[in-house]
Design a protein around this motif. Structure first.
Motif, PDB file in Angstrom:
ATOM      1  N   VAL A  73       0.848  -1.191   0.000  1.00 24.18           N
ATOM      2  CA  VAL A  73       0.000   0.000   0.000  1.00 24.18           C
ATOM      3  C   VAL A  73       0.884   1.243   0.000  1.00 24.18           C
ATOM      4  O   VAL A  73       1.771   1.381   0.846  1.00 24.18           O
ATOM      5  N   VAL A  74       0.647   2.146  -0.951  1.00 23.35           N
ATOM      6  CA  VAL A  74       1.373   3.414  -1.002  1.00 23.35           C
ATOM      7  C   VAL A  74       0.586   4.432  -0.183  1.00 23.35           C
ATOM      8  O   VAL A  74      -0.546   4.789  -0.528  1.00 23.35           O
ATOM      9  N   ASP A  75       1.169   4.884   0.919  1.00 24.73           N
ATOM     10  CA  ASP A  75       0.431   5.670   1.917  1.00 24.73           C
ATOM     11  C   ASP A  75       1.399   6.640   2.593  1.00 24.73           C
ATOM     12  O   ASP A  75       2.096   6.281   3.537  1.00 24.73           O
ATOM     13  N   SER A  76       1.436   7.891   2.135  1.00 25.52           N
ATOM     14  CA  SER A  76       2.464   8.843   2.569  1.00 25.52           C
ATOM     15  C   SER A  76       2.488   9.121   4.063  1.00 25.52           C
ATOM     16  O   SER A  76       3.542   9.413   4.628  1.00 25.52           O
ATOM     17  N   THR A  77       1.329   9.062   4.719  1.00 27.68           N
ATOM     18  CA  THR A  77       1.288   9.435   6.136  1.00 27.68           C
ATOM     19  C   THR A  77       0.828   8.307   7.054  1.00 27.68           C
ATOM     20  O   THR A  77       0.637   8.530   8.249  1.00 27.68           O
ATOM     21  N   GLY A  78       0.637   7.095   6.500  1.00 27.03           N
ATOM     22  CA  GLY A  78       0.218   5.979   7.346  1.00 27.03           C
ATOM     23  C   GLY A  78      -1.235   6.067   7.777  1.00 27.03           C
ATOM     24  O   GLY A  78      -1.572   5.762   8.917  1.00 27.03           O
ATOM     25  N   ARG A  79      -2.091   6.481   6.853  1.00 28.09           N
ATOM     26  CA  ARG A  79      -3.523   6.631   7.164  1.00 28.09           C
ATOM     27  C   ARG A  79      -4.277   5.309   7.169  1.00 28.09           C
ATOM     28  O   ARG A  79      -5.430   5.268   7.580  1.00 28.09           O
ATOM     29  N   ILE A  80      -3.680   4.247   6.674  1.00 27.93           N
ATOM     30  CA  ILE A  80      -4.394   2.983   6.524  1.00 27.93           C
ATOM     31  C   ILE A  80      -5.029   2.571   7.858  1.00 27.93           C
ATOM     32  O   ILE A  80      -4.359   2.493   8.883  1.00 27.93           O
ATOM     33  N   PRO A  81      -6.329   2.298   7.872  1.00 31.59           N
ATOM     34  CA  PRO A  81      -7.003   1.960   9.138  1.00 31.59           C
ATOM     35  C   PRO A  81      -6.603   0.569   9.639  1.00 31.59           C
ATOM     36  O   PRO A  81      -6.406  -0.356   8.855  1.00 31.59           O
ATOM     37  N   SER A  82      -6.496   0.443  10.950  1.00 34.01           N
ATOM     38  CA  SER A  82      -6.214  -0.867  11.541  1.00 34.01           C
ATOM     39  C   SER A  82      -7.349  -1.847  11.254  1.00 34.01           C
ATOM     40  O   SER A  82      -7.143  -3.055  11.257  1.00 34.01           O
ATOM     41  N   SER A 100       6.218   7.807   3.680  1.00 38.62           N
ATOM     42  CA  SER A 100       7.258   8.839   3.646  1.00 38.62           C
ATOM     43  C   SER A 100       7.672   9.198   5.073  1.00 38.62           C
ATOM     44  O   SER A 100       7.126   8.678   6.046  1.00 38.62           O
ATOM     45  N   HIS A 101       8.607  10.144   5.185  1.00 42.96           N
ATOM     46  CA  HIS A 101       9.061  10.578   6.508  1.00 42.96           C
ATOM     47  C   HIS A 101       7.984  11.377   7.247  1.00 42.96           C
ATOM     48  O   HIS A 101       8.175  11.718   8.421  1.00 42.96           O
ATOM     49  N   ARG A 102       6.855  11.631   6.595  1.00 40.33           N
ATOM     50  CA  ARG A 102       5.750  12.342   7.256  1.00 40.33           C
ATOM     51  C   ARG A 102       4.969  11.426   8.197  1.00 40.33           C
ATOM     52  O   ARG A 102       4.165  11.914   8.993  1.00 40.33           O
ATOM     53  N   ILE A 103       5.189  10.136   8.117  1.00 36.09           N
ATOM     54  CA  ILE A 103       4.453   9.226   8.988  1.00 36.09           C
ATOM     55  C   ILE A 103       4.858   9.463  10.449  1.00 36.09           C
ATOM     56  O   ILE A 103       6.027   9.699  10.747  1.00 36.09           O
ATOM     57  N   SER A 104       3.876   9.426  11.321  1.00 40.04           N
ATOM     58  CA  SER A 104       4.162   9.644  12.747  1.00 40.04           C
ATOM     59  C   SER A 104       4.677   8.362  13.391  1.00 40.04           C
ATOM     60  O   SER A 104       4.462   7.255  12.870  1.00 40.04           O
ATOM     61  N   PHE A 105       5.327   8.523  14.516  1.00 35.79           N
ATOM     62  CA  PHE A 105       5.806   7.363  15.265  1.00 35.79           C
ATOM     63  C   PHE A 105       4.635   6.470  15.669  1.00 35.79           C
ATOM     64  O   PHE A 105       4.720   5.237  15.606  1.00 35.79           O
TER      65      PHE A 105
END
Length: 215
Positions: A73-82, A100-105
């Protein structure tokens, strides 16, 4: 590495209706798609496809000797729902979230806790060229892209696609907001368009036409 884009569209070039419905392919074409999935190492989609369709990206429709390839999955900010079908099965089926580096910890930890792998490539958005390099180093040799219009454009403009397979359904749905096969910025002139070489044409009994292009 070989990269193949596969998509189904209506006769007026839409891959989904204005309401987001993308059930375009017939059962006959879905069987072909799942046989194609069975032949690749990984399937790539964009986050918009996940949020809209919540796909499984597995091999079904009675495909003989079926195995499920890795889901990417290409997802710049890690929005994919659990709660997505992809992450719910990440402990059983190899799943990668390219971000990308925009993803939060917190999002990184949340995604990895499901069993999925997080690949970071790019500062503000996913560096797709680097993602494909990383996948190649991980010994993925054949990648199927089942993107929406944005992902299709992003991959095509890199000039790394080997094959484009398009199923054309004998329907017209219209809608100025309906997604087309390729979105993105696009070309300013027809002469700047990406040239294709028609390799084969097949037809289903219901009138669907499948075009096989080489790039």
């Amino acid at each position: 590495m070989k990269i193949v884009i596969n998509a189904a569209m209506t006769a007026d070039g839409k891959i989904a209706t204005r309401n987001g419905n993308s059930a375009i392919s017939s059962n006959a074409d879905l069987r072909r798609v799942h046989q194609l999935r069975n032949s690749v190492d990984a399937i790539m989609v964009g986050i918009s496809t996940v949020l809209t369709d919540d796909p499984q990206l597995t091999v079904r429709f009675g495909t003989a000797g079926s195995r499920s390839p890795t889901r990417v999955v290409v997802d710049s900010t890690g929005r994919i729902p659990s709660s997505s079908k992809l992450l719910k099965k990440a402990n059983e089926l190899n799943t990668i979230v390219a971000t990308s580096h925009r993803i939060s910890f917190d999002n990184t930890r949340r995604i990895e806790s499901t069993g999925a792998k997080v690949l970071v490539a790019g500062r503000n958005k996913v560096d797709l060229r680097n993602v494909f390099r990383m996948l190649e180093k991980m010994r993925y040799k054949r990648i199927l892209v089942e993107g929406g219009g944005e992902l299709n454009w992003s991959v095509l403009k890199l000039g790394i696609v080997d094959e484009l397979i398009i199923t054309i359904s004998p329907r017209i749905v219209g809608g100025r907001s309906a997604i087309t096969l390729v979105e993105g910025e696009g070309c300013g002139r027809i002469s700047e368009g990406i040239p294709l070489k028609l390799r084969d044409v097949k037809r289903h009994a219901n009138g669907e036409i499948i075009l096989f292009y080489e790039l």
